[in-house]
Structure formats: C-alpha cells, structure tokens
Design a protein around this motif. Sequence first.
Motif, PDB file in Angstrom:
ATOM      1  N   ARG A 108       0.866  -1.167  -0.195  1.00  0.00           N
ATOM      2  CA  ARG A 108      -0.422  -0.004  -0.480  1.00  0.00           C
ATOM      3  C   ARG A 108       0.784   1.094   0.312  1.00  0.00           C
ATOM      4  O   ARG A 108       1.971   1.376   0.861  1.00  0.00           O
ATOM      5  CB  ARG A 108      -0.861   0.630   0.994  1.00  0.00           C
ATOM      6  N   ILE A 109       0.898   2.170  -1.180  1.00  0.00           N
ATOM      7  CA  ILE A 109       1.280   3.036  -1.436  1.00  0.00           C
ATOM      8  C   ILE A 109       1.184   4.833   0.288  1.00  0.00           C
ATOM      9  O   ILE A 109       2.105   4.454   0.423  1.00  0.00           O
ATOM     10  CB  ILE A 109       1.565   4.017  -2.582  1.00  0.00           C
ATOM     11  N   MET A 110      -0.068   4.397   0.101  1.00  0.00           N
ATOM     12  CA  MET A 110      -0.796   5.323   0.739  1.00  0.00           C
ATOM     13  C   MET A 110      -1.533   5.288   1.570  1.00  0.00           C
ATOM     14  O   MET A 110      -0.985   4.099   2.293  1.00  0.00           O
ATOM     15  CB  MET A 110      -1.620   6.857   0.060  1.00  0.00           C
ATOM     16  N   GLY A 111      -1.451   6.866   2.792  1.00  0.00           N
ATOM     17  CA  GLY A 111      -1.634   6.240   3.802  1.00  0.00           C
ATOM     18  C   GLY A 111      -0.844   7.695   5.217  1.00  0.00           C
ATOM     19  O   GLY A 111      -0.964   8.944   4.692  1.00  0.00           O
ATOM     20  N   VAL A 112      -1.410   7.797   6.226  1.00  0.00           N
ATOM     21  CA  VAL A 112      -1.372   9.287   6.977  1.00  0.00           C
ATOM     22  C   VAL A 112       0.143   9.569   7.436  1.00  0.00           C
ATOM     23  O   VAL A 112      -0.149  10.273   6.966  1.00  0.00           O
ATOM     24  CB  VAL A 112      -1.674   8.817   9.104  1.00  0.00           C
ATOM     25  N   LEU A 113       1.312   8.822   6.982  1.00  0.00           N
ATOM     26  CA  LEU A 113       1.894   9.534   7.773  1.00  0.00           C
ATOM     27  C   LEU A 113       2.549  10.206   6.266  1.00  0.00           C
ATOM     28  O   LEU A 113       3.079  10.984   5.439  1.00  0.00           O
ATOM     29  CB  LEU A 113       3.145   8.868   8.055  1.00  0.00           C
ATOM     30  N   GLN A 114       1.921   9.450   5.347  1.00  0.00           N
ATOM     31  CA  GLN A 114       2.232   9.503   3.516  1.00  0.00           C
ATOM     32  C   GLN A 114       1.692  10.983   3.098  1.00  0.00           C
ATOM     33  O   GLN A 114       2.169  11.858   2.758  1.00  0.00           O
ATOM     34  CB  GLN A 114       1.444   8.732   2.548  1.00  0.00           C
TER      35      GLN A 114
END
Length: 366
Positions: A108-114
Amino acid sequence: LTMATMILVNMASLPGEDRKYAWLDHAPWHGYTIADLVFPFFLYIIGVSMAFSLAKYTSGDVPISSQVYWQILRRSAILFGLGLILNNLVWNYNLTEPKFFANLDNLRIMGVLQRIGIAFFLASIAILALAQRWIWILAGGILVGYWAILTFIPALDNSDGVFSQFGNFGAYVDRLIITPAHLHKGSKNLSDPEGLFSTLPAIASILFGYLTGTWLKRQPVTTRTSASLLMYGLAAVVIGLVWNSFFPINKKLWTSSYVLFTTGWGLISLAACYELVDVRKYRQWFKPLEIMGLNAIFIYVASIVLIKLLMVNQIVKDTSIYVWLSTQLFGWAGAINSGVLFAIATVLLWLGVAYLMYRQRWFLKI
C-alpha cells in the motif's frame, strides 16, 4: 492532546462492532464522529507550529538560504518512508513461517504519514513562496476547486455516484496513478481513505493552521484573543455545516466542508488551550500532554507497531493478543467498555514512555 486522542481512537476502534462505541470509530462514509477530528487536528496544529518553526529559516517571510528547502524535503521523505514501513508491517511471529512485511506486489503506497509528508511539503513550499494574502487565496481556491471537480467530474470507470466511495473522481485518479493493487485493502482495492488526490484539500488544513499561527503571533496574550479564536472557530464550523448540505462532510474524501468543519473545531480547541495555558497559566495541568507532544512522531510510530503486534498475533487460538488482554484486564466492565478501558490504559502506557524519554532528554525528531 491530539496524540493522546489519536492513540485512544486507534485502540478503541479495533474490536468488532459489538466491542466499540460508534462515537470512537470513524464514520462509515458521510458524517463525522470525534474520531474524525483527530487527523485534521494533527495537520492543523502542524500548520500553527510552522508559523513559529519556519521563522528561524526566514527573514520577513523570505527564505534566508536554500537550507530550508532541503530540511523540508528531508522531513517529508522520512515521513513518507515511515508510513510505507508501517503500512506494510505484518509482524506475524509464526515460528514455522515468520513474516514481517507484506508482499511488495500488494504494497500500500498511501497512508496517514504519507499524507502528512506530502501535505507538509507542498504547504511549506507555498508558505515560503507566497505572500500571506496569496496563501488565503490558495487555500480557498483549493477548497472551491476540489468541490467543483468532485461535484461535476465523475469517475470514468465507475457510475456509483460522484460522492460515492468508488465513483468519486479522486478514487478514479488513485486507481489510475497508484493502481488498485497498491490501494487500501479494506476498500476492495478500489479507493483509499488517504488517497493521493484527496490529499489536495489536506494541504488547506495545514495552510489554515499556518494562517492561525501567524495571526496569533501578532496578538496580545489575553482572553480577548482566545475569544477571537473561538468566534472564528464557530464561524468555520457553521460554514462547514452549511456546505455539508450539498458537499457532504466526509473524512475519507477529505471534502472541503470537512476541512472547514474540522478547522473550526481546531480553532475552538486551540482557543480553550490558549486560554487555559497561555492566559491563565495553568501550565502544570497540561504538562503530561506537552511531554507526549515532544516525541509525537516516535509515539505514533511505536503505537502503530504495538497495535499490529497485538492484533495480528494470538495467545489463544482465534483470539488476538489484543482481545485476550482487554478481556483479561477489563472483561469485568463488559465487552463494549473493556475496549475503551484498554485504550485508556494504552494512552497511559505511552504517556509513561514519553515521560521516561523526557526525563532522559531523548527527543526524537525528523
């Protein structure tokens, strides 16, 4: 305060539907709960703090040297990298088949810190490049432009509806650029709650925080300043609720109405903190929260690692360590309360860790 609430919400929303309160879990789609305030609060207070932290790199809002840009790029890249690692940690201590990271084909590429890293980077560049009136125009333009795009441009590969989970234009852009294999697995690989396109209005959340901070620096430390913050906050909440009637408040889409609504509550919360801490000098009451905030990124990363350890691994067959511990420690309070009590205990645990780090003068920053 945001970090403590974030840990509370993350832990309290882990069990099944019969083991959590709805107000401590995120809204399924449109709408909002207390949990939906936490992430935008973090972005908002980042923006407020930037009004102070960027001052040492600028003179009259003009960068002193290119060093500030390298610092911003470095910080953003570290945040993005930490997010990638956290997203894809498995931490399954099965001794016969140990596995610590997810398959890179499905990473998974995106997320909270991203999202924080990207929004921080772009907001910082805008702040350093633009006069304050243009920052206002940019923030407003982002919100209006985002509304127009989502309202009038449907996903070209889905007809569920422009504000639906899979039919919104942002989800289409994410499927096109990031590709379904690298989107959030809980959304059937067709959308991402921290998608690339929906990060655009998150930039406005930081910009509004920065504008608050620059205004606050010029104000006297009085109750009148707190009252002004409160009034601005109430106005933003009302505007967000009015906009909600035709552009729904939605965290996963990070809609423009959601930005104004949560910014308003951020202003109201900041007004309360400002009045109690700066004006009335009740600083010792809030010392524990200050201590937790001094190691915010470390506490966040470590708490997510702990969650993965507790949820993925089992002590009893078909029972995660999390469920087993919460049942053993707080089962007497009933299923729905045991999760909340365990979440509160976890907040106190990380507060203890933060205090020990504070005593040793260990401050992990990026």
